[in-house]
Design an enzyme around this catalytic site. Structure first.
Site, short mmCIF file in Angstrom:
data_model
loop_
_atom_site.label_atom_id
_atom_site.label_comp_id
_atom_site.label_asym_id
_atom_site.label_seq_id
_atom_site.Cartn_x
_atom_site.Cartn_y
_atom_site.Cartn_z
N ASP A 129 -13.97 44.57 -21.03
CA ASP A 129 -12.61 44.10 -21.34
C ASP A 129 -11.63 45.24 -21.04
OD1 ASP A 129 -11.37 41.72 -23.51
OD2 ASP A 129 -10.14 43.45 -22.95
N ILE A 130 -10.52 44.88 -20.39
CA ILE A 130 -9.54 45.89 -19.94
C ILE A 130 -8.75 46.51 -21.10
CG2 ILE A 130 -7.53 44.40 -19.54
CD1 ILE A 130 -7.34 45.66 -16.71
N GLN A 165 -6.83 31.92 -27.56
CA GLN A 165 -7.30 31.98 -26.16
C GLN A 165 -6.10 32.20 -25.24
OE1 GLN A 165 -9.47 28.54 -24.69
NE2 GLN A 165 -10.11 29.63 -22.84
N VAL A 166 -6.15 33.29 -24.49
CA VAL A 166 -5.07 33.63 -23.56
C VAL A 166 -5.51 33.31 -22.13
CG1 VAL A 166 -3.68 35.51 -22.63
CG2 VAL A 166 -4.12 35.39 -25.09
N HIS A 168 -14.66 32.50 -22.46
CA HIS A 168 -15.28 33.83 -22.46
C HIS A 168 -15.74 34.20 -23.86
CE1 HIS A 168 -10.89 34.04 -22.73
NE2 HIS A 168 -11.06 35.04 -23.59
N HIS A 222 -16.48 37.20 -26.33
CA HIS A 222 -16.22 38.62 -26.56
C HIS A 222 -17.43 39.24 -27.26
CE1 HIS A 222 -11.71 38.63 -26.01
NE2 HIS A 222 -11.86 37.36 -26.29
#
Ligand code: AMP
Ligand code: ZN
Length: 140
Positions: free
Chosen positions: A30-31, A93-94, A99, A101
């Site tokens: 994750d960024i 949720q963006v 996904h 996490h």
């Protein structure tokens, strides 16, 4: 899905730090991690909701996510991990490609889920349970 950033990551059109890939899933860093080592596990096939992911892929996501969690514990000195999936905007949720996490956790990492504990009125839990069960009986 042409405009989906996670589909572009799988296709290699957007860079990612890859952890794992097989026929069904792709896992990458994750960024903007909750804790360093935070990983996302995604289905290779675009699904917006977790509910439409086929059973084999959903099972693989859970298995790979758990193994990454164990690797973070053993190799990166973490104590535990959370598996988290936000399904829908109201749930946080963006990115509209489902996904999972994997969030590595330490005893004193300073991060807290904002978890609350409401109370049911008499019979209310059973009433809600009946609604869920009726829908499950139609779908599963
Ligand atoms: P969610 O709020 O559950 O939809 O989580 C979306 C996650 O995707 C966030 O934790 C973001 O930091 C992460 N994210 C967004 N864009 C990228 C990217 N290009 N590479 C890696 N992680 C990303
Ligand atoms: Zn996608």
């Amino acid at each position: 899905m042409d405009s989906c950033i996670f589909c572009k990551i799988i296709a290699g059109e957007i860079p990612s730090v890859k952890i794992y890939e097989d026929d069904l899933v792709y896992a990458f860093m994750d960024i903007a991690p909750i804790n360093k080592g935070h990983v996302l596990v995604i289905p290779k096939k675009h699904n917006e909701s977790s509910s439409t992911i086929d059973e084999a892929t959903a099972g693989r996501m859970f298995k790979v996510g758990s193994q990454i969690g164990i690797a973070l514990r053993r190799e990166c000195d973490y104590d535990a991990f959370n598996l988290h999936l936000a399904d829908g905007t109201a749930a946080g949720q963006v990115v509209n490609h489902a996904h999972l996490h994997v969030v590595p956790r330490g005893v004193e990492d300073g991060f807290y889920w904002n978890w609350r504990q409401l109370k049911y009125e008499d019979g209310e839990a059973a009433e809600i349970a009946e609604k869920i069960k009726a829908r499950l009986a139609k779908k599963l």
